[in-house]
Design a protein around this motif. Structure first.
Motif, mmCIF file in Angstrom:
data_model
loop_
_atom_site.group_PDB
_atom_site.id
_atom_site.type_symbol
_atom_site.label_atom_id
_atom_site.label_comp_id
_atom_site.label_asym_id
_atom_site.label_seq_id
_atom_site.Cartn_x
_atom_site.Cartn_y
_atom_site.Cartn_z
ATOM 1 N N SER A 30 0.835 -1.211 0.000
ATOM 2 C CA SER A 30 0.000 0.000 0.000
ATOM 3 C C SER A 30 0.867 1.258 0.000
ATOM 4 O O SER A 30 0.497 2.268 -0.596
ATOM 5 N N LYS A 31 2.029 1.217 0.646
ATOM 6 C CA LYS A 31 2.939 2.362 0.610
ATOM 7 C C LYS A 31 3.568 2.515 -0.769
ATOM 8 O O LYS A 31 3.802 3.638 -1.229
ATOM 9 N N VAL A 32 3.855 1.396 -1.431
ATOM 10 C CA VAL A 32 4.368 1.454 -2.800
ATOM 11 C C VAL A 32 3.308 2.083 -3.692
ATOM 12 O O VAL A 32 3.607 2.962 -4.506
ATOM 13 N N ARG A 33 2.073 1.654 -3.544
ATOM 14 C CA ARG A 33 0.967 2.207 -4.341
ATOM 15 C C ARG A 33 0.874 3.720 -4.133
ATOM 16 O O ARG A 33 0.729 4.486 -5.076
ATOM 17 N N LEU A 47 0.135 -5.572 -8.770
ATOM 18 C CA LEU A 47 1.090 -4.811 -7.965
ATOM 19 C C LEU A 47 2.012 -5.754 -7.201
ATOM 20 O O LEU A 47 3.225 -5.548 -7.153
ATOM 21 N N ALA A 48 1.452 -6.799 -6.607
ATOM 22 C CA ALA A 48 2.279 -7.774 -5.874
ATOM 23 C C ALA A 48 3.288 -8.432 -6.805
ATOM 24 O O ALA A 48 4.463 -8.606 -6.440
ATOM 25 N N ASP A 49 2.868 -8.781 -8.013
ATOM 26 C CA ASP A 49 3.796 -9.374 -8.986
ATOM 27 C C ASP A 49 4.922 -8.409 -9.341
ATOM 28 O O ASP A 49 6.083 -8.802 -9.434
ATOM 29 N N ALA A 54 10.562 -6.675 -8.671
ATOM 30 C CA ALA A 54 11.502 -5.635 -8.250
ATOM 31 C C ALA A 54 12.433 -6.153 -7.158
ATOM 32 O O ALA A 54 13.648 -5.924 -7.197
ATOM 33 N N ILE A 55 11.878 -6.861 -6.197
ATOM 34 C CA ILE A 55 12.690 -7.426 -5.110
ATOM 35 C C ILE A 55 13.719 -8.398 -5.671
ATOM 36 O O ILE A 55 14.898 -8.344 -5.313
ATOM 37 N N ILE A 93 13.357 0.024 -5.658
ATOM 38 C CA ILE A 93 12.167 -0.841 -5.751
ATOM 39 C C ILE A 93 11.031 -0.085 -6.432
ATOM 40 O O ILE A 93 10.387 -0.598 -7.362
ATOM 41 N N HIS A 94 10.780 1.141 -6.011
ATOM 42 C CA HIS A 94 9.683 1.931 -6.592
ATOM 43 C C HIS A 94 9.925 2.183 -8.082
ATOM 44 O O HIS A 94 8.983 2.071 -8.882
ATOM 45 N N ALA A 95 11.143 2.516 -8.448
ATOM 46 C CA ALA A 95 11.439 2.778 -9.861
ATOM 47 C C ALA A 95 11.238 1.517 -10.694
ATOM 48 O O ALA A 95 10.690 1.571 -11.801
ATOM 49 N N HIS A 96 11.646 0.368 -10.165
ATOM 50 C CA HIS A 96 11.466 -0.890 -10.901
ATOM 51 C C HIS A 96 9.985 -1.202 -11.064
ATOM 52 O O HIS A 96 9.545 -1.595 -12.157
ATOM 53 N N VAL A 97 9.214 -1.024 -10.005
ATOM 54 C CA VAL A 97 7.764 -1.273 -10.072
ATOM 55 C C VAL A 97 7.130 -0.373 -11.127
ATOM 56 O O VAL A 97 6.348 -0.834 -11.972
#
Length: 154
Positions: A30-33, A47-49, A54-55, A93-97
């Motif tokens: 939810s914070k990533v979103r 989003l989870a995928d 990213a991880i 992580i955010h940039a990859h997502v």
């Protein structure tokens, strides 16, 4: 009866939680979103995928760094380096997502059927993907203490 279209679809379900290597910070979907400004068009599963991908990618790139830090007795990324490594990690992580989701949605046919507009929209999406990938590379480079510049010989 009237039709009201919303510009940003609401988030319909609670985001799935993703597990990370305990040495790295937890990733809250939810914070990533929220950080990535993702609306309801990105489902919880998608989003989870993207977060799992990213991880896998970022942790893989930092495998050697993690081994060095553990050898030095560093218990987690939160206390590694200058204290800002966890923020850099989350930025990666955010940039990859964002890059992965932009790539996934670029094939969605919401573009007008006028050829010139379609091409301009695709170019903008490609530029956005490249920007997210650049931010990912910079965040990882910053973590590893490497220069941000990449030079290719032609």
């Amino acid at each position: 009866m009237s039709f009201i279209a919303t510009a940003n679809p609401p988030i319909e379900a609670e985001d799935a939680q993703v597990t990370n290597d305990p040495w790295f910070p937890e990733i809250d979907a939810s914070k990533v979103r929220e950080s990535c400004l993702l609306d309801g068009t990105v489902t919880a599963v998608r989003l989870a995928d993207a977060i799992e991908s990213a991880i896998d990618t970022v942790n893989g790139e930092l495998r050697g760094y993690k081994a060095e830090q553990i050898a030095l007795g560093v218990a987690s990324l939160a206390v590694a380096g200058d204290g800002r490594q966890a923020g850099r990690y989350l930025r990666a992580i955010h940039a990859h997502v964002q890059a992965e989701l932009a790539e996934a949605y670029r094939e969605t046919d919401t573009t007008p059927h006028n050829d010139s507009k379609t091409e301009r929209i695709r170019e903008r999406i490609e530029a956005k993907v490249a920007e997210h990938q650049r931010r990912l590379r910079w965040a990882v480079a910053d973590m590893l203490g490497r220069p941000r510049t990449t030079v290719e010989l032609i």
